[in-house]
Design an enzyme around this catalytic site. Structure first.
Site, PDB file in Angstrom:
ATOM      1  N   TYR A   1      13.596  30.884   6.905  1.00 18.56           N
ATOM      2  CA  TYR A   1      12.346  31.500   7.378  1.00 18.56           C
ATOM      3  C   TYR A   1      12.273  31.530   8.899  1.00 18.56           C
ATOM      4  O   TYR A   1      12.630  30.567   9.568  1.00 18.56           O
ATOM      5  CB  TYR A   1      11.139  30.708   6.865  1.00 18.56           C
ATOM      6  CG  TYR A   1      10.934  30.770   5.379  1.00 18.56           C
ATOM      7  CD1 TYR A   1      10.817  31.981   4.715  1.00 18.56           C
ATOM      8  CD2 TYR A   1      10.841  29.591   4.642  1.00 18.56           C
ATOM      9  CE1 TYR A   1      10.619  32.022   3.338  1.00 18.56           C
ATOM     10  CE2 TYR A   1      10.639  29.621   3.268  1.00 18.56           C
ATOM     11  CZ  TYR A   1      10.527  30.847   2.623  1.00 18.56           C
ATOM     12  OH  TYR A   1      10.328  30.878   1.270  1.00 18.56           O
TER      13      TYR A   1
ATOM     14  N   LYS B   1       0.843  -1.206   0.000  1.00 21.34           N
ATOM     15  CA  LYS B   1       0.000   0.000   0.000  1.00 21.34           C
ATOM     16  C   LYS B   1       0.878   1.256   0.000  1.00 21.34           C
ATOM     17  O   LYS B   1       2.082   1.173   0.245  1.00 21.34           O
ATOM     18  CB  LYS B   1      -0.927  -0.028   1.220  1.00 21.34           C
ATOM     19  CG  LYS B   1      -0.204  -0.062   2.553  1.00 21.34           C
ATOM     20  CD  LYS B   1      -1.111  -0.504   3.687  1.00 21.34           C
ATOM     21  CE  LYS B   1      -0.359  -0.428   5.003  1.00 21.34           C
ATOM     22  NZ  LYS B   1      -1.079  -1.087   6.098  1.00 21.34           N
TER      23      LYS B   1
HETATM   24  C1  LIG Z   1      -0.146  -1.878   6.760  1.00 18.21           C
HETATM   25  C2  LIG Z   1      -0.644  -3.174   7.255  1.00 18.21           C
HETATM   26  C3  LIG Z   1       0.242  -4.251   7.465  1.00 18.21           C
HETATM   27  C4  LIG Z   1       1.749  -4.128   7.336  1.00 18.21           C
HETATM   28  O1  LIG Z   1       2.256  -3.534   8.503  1.00 18.21           O
HETATM   29  P1  LIG Z   1       3.830  -3.399   8.786  1.00 18.21           P
HETATM   30  O2  LIG Z   1       3.882  -2.938  10.190  1.00 18.21           O
HETATM   31  O3  LIG Z   1       4.368  -2.384   7.841  1.00 18.21           O
HETATM   32  O4  LIG Z   1       4.423  -4.744   8.587  1.00 18.21           O
HETATM   33  C5  LIG Z   1      -0.300  -5.464   7.823  1.00 18.21           C
HETATM   34  N1  LIG Z   1      -1.635  -5.611   8.003  1.00 18.21           N
HETATM   35  C6  LIG Z   1      -2.512  -4.604   7.837  1.00 18.21           C
HETATM   36  C7  LIG Z   1      -3.957  -4.834   8.061  1.00 18.21           C
HETATM   37  C8  LIG Z   1      -2.045  -3.351   7.476  1.00 18.21           C
HETATM   38  O5  LIG Z   1      -2.912  -2.347   7.322  1.00 18.21           O
END
Ligand SMILES: *Cc1c(COP(=O)(O)O)cnc(C)c1O
Length: 379
Positions: free
Chosen positions: A267, A37
């Site tokens: 800034y 993702k």
């Molecule tokens: C993002 C996600 C993962 C992966 O998590 P990590 O901590 O990056 O390994 C696994 N399961 C679900 C449901 C997630 O949303």
């Protein structure tokens, strides 16, 4: 590489080693649901998906349908699990494209079943059980009964059941409580004669700290990309030696200048030189996804040396103290994340300086930053 102002380099051989480590760690019977993702944690979804299709994943985990579509564009037929809730208007597409949705309510399941009947398709779904994260999932006390009802719906198949830990890297007792709740649901289903093929619970931290709940599937994200989630729970570091960060984040020196004592920088004039200094103006800023919270806190590598970021980080530029790097000149590379010479800036360090977590540091790297692929399969 010298034509870029600011870029992310992705080492595919590191990715391959991390995958091999994961495969070895969980065993060949356990399916890898590789989580890609948010543009594969900033590494570039299509390139990473293509790479994973060649080097061995079982299922892709995505947050939404456009990510699922991008994977379908790269290669047909791969199982894709949508980890986020599917919106009502997305259901026909999910059914048509054969994306496995996450189910949290009987109503959702009914709607998917109706859609599948309408389209004369069968849809595989993964039912989620809320054991304590309280984001998605059927509340654990009623999960088994609801799943029994879901199973009777036409053209819908419960291909998986899963839960998600709230703090596997930090809190063993909370994780144990979640595990116990999940196991009760699994036992209730077992006694009801309900068999669901795939059972999964562990994210990266779960794989490291709760291997007894690898079941027959795991959902690694961060570890795939070579970052070890660190929290309050100790880790045996030797076995993690082969985990390597795949991404580095680099920019250039645009300008070098000497400033006098009393000159303030950037800034808001939040930094004032107490002596004369040599300053490098770098070609990256928060518009590239390097967080402004690192102003006056972060460190970058220039000429293999650690140099402090001074004053506010701006949209396209930031200032580094190169007083201790006399050879620094315009055009030189500055490393925001990754190695240079004998030193290395880790994602964890950047997360600490910018008061956030490694996941946000990676996913924050913006669309403006070209991703450059190296290593075994780089084409
Ligand atoms: C993002 C996600 C993962 C992966 O998590 P990590 O901590 O990056 O390994 C696994 N399961 C679900 C449901 C997630 O949303």
């Amino acid at each position: 590489m010298q034509c870029y102002r600011c870029w992310a380099e992705i080492d595919l051989s590191a990715l391959r080693e991390n995958l091999a480590w994961l495969r070895h760690r969980v065993g060949s019977q356990v399916k890898l649901i590789t989580v890609v993702k948010a543009d594969a944690y900033g590494h570039g979804l299509k390139q990473i998906a293509a790479f994973l299709m060649q080097s061995g994943t079982d299922v892709f985990g995505v947050a939404n349908l456009s990510e699922a579509r991008a994977i379908r564009d790269v290669g047909k037929g791969w199982p894709i699990l949508m980890l986020g809730a599917c919106l009502p208007e997305e259901r026909p597409t999910a059914v048509r494209d054969g994306i496995m949705p996450t189910i949290s309510t009987l109503d959702e399941a009914r709607e998917f079943s109706r859609e599948a009947v309408r389209l004369r398709r069968t849809i595989d779904v993964h039912v989620k059980v809320d054991t304590g994260l309280a984001r998605l999932g059927i509340p654990h006390p009623s999960a088994a009964a609801t799943i029994a009802q879901i199973r009777r719906l036409p053209r819908l198949k419960a291909a998986g059941i899963y839960t998600h830990y709230a703090s596997a890297e930090d809190d063993p007792s909370f994780t144990q409580r979640q595990e116990a709740r999940f196991r009760i649901v699994l036992r209730q289903l077992h006694f009801a004669g309900i068999r669901i093929p795939m059972v999964h619970a562990n994210n990266s931290a779960g794989i490291l700290h709760a291997p007894q709940t690898n079941f027959n599937g795991v959902r690694p994200g961060l570890l795939v990309y070579g970052i070890v989630p660190r929290g309050g729970r100790p880790l045996h570091s030797a076995e993690l030696n082969s985990i390597k960060p795949a991404l580095s984040f680099r920019c250039r020196i645009g300008l070098i200048k000497d400033i006098k004592k009393g000159v303030s920088l950037s800034y808001g004039a939040t930094f004032t030189a107490l002596k004369k200094m040599r300053i490098a103006t770098l070609t990256a800023g928060y518009g590239d996804g390097y967080m402004r919270a690192g102003s006056n806190r972060s460190i970058v590598l220039i000429g293999g040396k650690r140099c402090r970021i001074l004053g506010r980080i701006t949209m396209d530029q930031m200032l580094a103290d190169v007083s201790s790097v006399p050879t620094a000149k315009a055009g030189d590379e500055a490393v925001l994340i990754g190695g240079q010479g004998n030193d290395q800036i880790t994602v964890h360090e950047v997360a600490r300086w910018c008061r956030t977590i490694p996941w946000e540091v990676l996913t924050n790297i913006s669309y403006r930053v070209p991703r450059v692929y190296r290593g075994v399969e780089a084409a």
